[in-house]
Write an enzyme that holds these catalytic residues in place. Structure first.
Site, PDB file in Angstrom:
ATOM      1  N   TRP A  20       0.849  -1.192   0.000  1.00  0.00           N
ATOM      2  CA  TRP A  20       0.000   0.000   0.000  1.00  0.00           C
ATOM      3  C   TRP A  20       0.886   1.244   0.000  1.00  0.00           C
ATOM      4  CZ3 TRP A  20      -5.337   0.844   0.154  1.00  0.00           C
ATOM      5  CH2 TRP A  20      -6.119  -0.315   0.168  1.00  0.00           C
ATOM      6  N   HIS A  50      -0.637  -6.086   5.918  1.00  0.00           N
ATOM      7  CA  HIS A  50      -1.582  -6.053   4.804  1.00  0.00           C
ATOM      8  C   HIS A  50      -0.885  -6.122   3.441  1.00  0.00           C
ATOM      9  CE1 HIS A  50      -4.874  -5.345   7.599  1.00  0.00           C
ATOM     10  NE2 HIS A  50      -3.993  -4.609   8.258  1.00  0.00           N
ATOM     11  N   HIS A  54      -3.729 -11.875   2.693  1.00  0.00           N
ATOM     12  CA  HIS A  54      -3.866 -11.647   4.129  1.00  0.00           C
ATOM     13  C   HIS A  54      -5.337 -11.596   4.545  1.00  0.00           C
ATOM     14  CE1 HIS A  54      -4.320  -7.619   2.392  1.00  0.00           C
ATOM     15  NE2 HIS A  54      -5.050  -7.326   3.469  1.00  0.00           N
ATOM     16  N   ASP A  56      -8.097  -9.651   7.315  1.00  0.00           N
ATOM     17  CA  ASP A  56      -8.305  -8.472   8.159  1.00  0.00           C
ATOM     18  C   ASP A  56      -9.022  -8.888   9.436  1.00  0.00           C
ATOM     19  OD1 ASP A  56      -7.227  -6.868   6.223  1.00  0.00           O
ATOM     20  OD2 ASP A  56      -9.132  -5.971   5.591  1.00  0.00           O
ATOM     21  N   HIS A  60      -8.526  -3.680  12.628  1.00  0.00           N
ATOM     22  CA  HIS A  60      -7.940  -2.941  11.502  1.00  0.00           C
ATOM     23  C   HIS A  60      -8.688  -1.630  11.249  1.00  0.00           C
ATOM     24  CE1 HIS A  60      -5.990  -2.126   7.762  1.00  0.00           C
ATOM     25  NE2 HIS A  60      -6.964  -2.525   6.981  1.00  0.00           N
ATOM     26  N   HIS A 161     -16.037  -3.104   4.785  1.00  0.00           N
ATOM     27  CA  HIS A 161     -15.367  -3.723   5.933  1.00  0.00           C
ATOM     28  C   HIS A 161     -16.295  -3.758   7.150  1.00  0.00           C
ATOM     29  CE1 HIS A 161     -11.536  -3.023   3.764  1.00  0.00           C
ATOM     30  NE2 HIS A 161     -11.000  -3.903   4.595  1.00  0.00           N
ATOM     31  N   GLU A 173      -8.102 -11.092   1.615  1.00  0.00           N
ATOM     32  CA  GLU A 173      -7.775 -10.210   0.491  1.00  0.00           C
ATOM     33  C   GLU A 173      -6.509 -10.652  -0.237  1.00  0.00           C
ATOM     34  OE1 GLU A 173      -9.754  -6.112   2.313  1.00  0.00           O
ATOM     35  OE2 GLU A 173      -7.698  -6.643   2.872  1.00  0.00           O
TER      36      GLU A 173
END
Length: 209
Positions: A20, A50, A54, A56, A60, A161, A173
């Site tokens: 990210w 992340h 992975h 969540d 998070h 989410h 994800e």
């Protein structure tokens, strides 16, 4: 009868993998070599939770949410169905209504929108918040996507989410699905036993049922 082979649906973790923007880059190095130790190589790993494939945890996106070790690990092991939802900008109840999902507990969505693990996408197909109640009505407890997030990349509200976990649906994800066909599989995508973490890398694998 020959047992079906396990198929890896994880992004390989290496120093070229995308992260990210602004997050911790992935790094692996041998910090203590066999030449120096006299017996072993010892590696050092630095990464964001992340990065790559992975899960969540609610922590998070919710300071009061459950952390990884609080999650039910049974959710990450068991029968799963892969369906194709390519060429869509977003996915919600309307896009899934015509799929047969009765009896499905784990659903993996192939969007085929971005297959380059070493390049972070500019835009992704995302899940709309109305998908959560629909999946819950079907009895689905885990949703997996082949992109870095279930929400738009620049979104701050993270409606998908929040709604997914509100309805008891766990999030997986960055799975890799372009090399597998639609259908029913056994899934294993276990998180690490990280006590205080907001997510965890996983080695996700499937085999046909």
């Amino acid at each position: 009868m020959k047992t079906s082979q396990w198929i890896d649906i994880s992004q390989p973790l290496n120093n070229d993998i995308a992260t990210w923007p602004g997050d911790t880059p992935f790094s692996y190095e041998v910090s203590w070599s066999k030449e120096n130790s006299g017996s072993v190589n010892v590696g050092k790993l630095t990464m964001s939770i992340h990065t790559g494939t992975h899960i969540d945890a609610p922590f998070h996106f919710d300071n009061d949410g459950k952390k990884v070790l609080d999650l039910d690990i049974q959710v990450y092991v068991g029968p799963a169905r892969i369906i194709d939802v390519s060429n869509l900008e977003s996915i919600g109840k309307k896009e899934l209504e015509n799929f047969h999902l009765e009896g499905v507990e784990r659903l993996l969505l192939r969007t085929s929108s971005h297959g380059k693990a070493n390049e972070f996408p500019d835009v992704i197909p995302h899940l709309r918040a109305d998908i959560a109640a629909f999946l819950s009505e079907k009895g689905i407890r885990l949703i997996g996507v082949d992109v870095p997030s279930v929400d738009p990349l620049d979104d701050k509200e993270l409606a998908a989410h929040h709604q997914l976990f509100k309805h008891g649906i766990h999030i997986l994800e960055n799975v890799v699905l372009d090399h597998v066909v639609d259908g029913d599989y056994e899934l294993i995508a276990l998180p690490l036993a990280l006590t205080d973490a907001d997510g965890s890398p996983v080695r996700a694998v499937i085999r046909p049922i």
